[in-house]
Motif scaffolding. Structure first.
Motif, short mmCIF file in Angstrom:
data_model
loop_
_atom_site.label_atom_id
_atom_site.label_comp_id
_atom_site.label_asym_id
_atom_site.label_seq_id
_atom_site.Cartn_x
_atom_site.Cartn_y
_atom_site.Cartn_z
N UNK A 1 0.83 -1.20 0.00
CA UNK A 1 0.00 0.00 0.00
C UNK A 1 0.87 1.25 0.00
N UNK A 2 1.99 1.22 0.72
CA UNK A 2 2.89 2.37 0.73
C UNK A 2 3.46 2.63 -0.66
N UNK A 3 3.77 1.57 -1.37
CA UNK A 3 4.30 1.70 -2.73
C UNK A 3 3.26 2.31 -3.66
N UNK A 4 1.99 1.93 -3.48
CA UNK A 4 0.92 2.48 -4.30
C UNK A 4 0.72 3.97 -4.02
N UNK A 5 0.83 4.34 -2.76
CA UNK A 5 0.69 5.76 -2.39
C UNK A 5 1.84 6.56 -2.99
N UNK A 6 3.03 5.99 -2.96
CA UNK A 6 4.18 6.68 -3.54
C UNK A 6 3.99 6.86 -5.05
#
Length: 204
Positions: free
Chosen positions: A71-76
């Motif tokens: 999810x953090x990668x998607x937000x980035x």
């Protein structure tokens, strides 16, 4: 301006003027209309872009609530794709919050500094600066944290800034400096409920 004796003279004068200036008038009108249409197109495209960014932001924040590496990668990815919008700054701040909670302080600091450098919003600037100072303090970068706070000039933040400065000085081992900062914070209107307890603890 000439005065014409007859309607025929007036018509003839108009014809002569049109022969000399008609092309320029047409070109000017076309350019003016083109500019207006171009501006309207630009405005519409910007509005559409903002609406899309808003929708994507809501979906991205839902993804972030899952709180995992994916999810953090998607937000980035969202931040990178929308870096010229205010939503990217908000997403960066939210991602930093999740990273702080996960103990990923260096990543959080990077996010907050990116957000700080990509916004001109005067309401957000002190919020971001305070969060940066807190993370820097947690990383034991006390001098950096104090320097960050020193640059916050926003009205209505005096008490919170002085109290946080006291917290940082106390963590640094400067009890007298902390007491002075807490005492100064007492003079502001935005006093926290825990400030007196901090002063009492130092007075013991």
């Amino acid at each position: 301006m000439e005065l014409y004796d007859t309607e025929e003279q007036t018509v003839e004068a108009i014809r002569d003027w049109w022969k000399e200036n008609g092309k320029a008038v047409i070109v000017g009108a076309v350019l003016g209309l083109g500019g207006l249409l171009g501006w309207n197109y630009y405005q519409d495209s910007q509005t559409t872009k903002q609406e899309n960014a808003s929708t994507d932001y809501a979906q991205t924040m839902q993804v972030l609530s899952e709180d995992n590496a994916k999810s953090q990668a998607q937000v980035q990815d969202y931040i990178d794709a929308n870096k010229d919008t205010a939503y990217a700054v908000l997403a960066s701040m939210q991602l930093a919050k999740v990273q702080v909670e996960a103990g990923e302080l260096k990543k959080a600091l990077t996010q907050l500094k990116w957000a700080q450098s990509h916004t001109d919003d005067q309401a957000l600037k002190p919020v971001i600066a305070v969060r940066i100072a807190r993370v820097e303090s947690e990383l034991k970068q006390y001098d950096n944290a104090l320097a960050t706070l020193k640059n916050v000039k926003a009205k209505g933040w005096e008490g919170r800034i002085d109290e946080l400065r006291g917290d940082i000085l106390l963590a640094k081992g400067d009890k007298s400096g902390a007491y002075s900062a807490y005492s100064q914070a007492q003079q502001a209107k935005d006093v926290s409920q825990t400030l007196q307890m901090k002063l009492d603890d130092l007075a013991k």
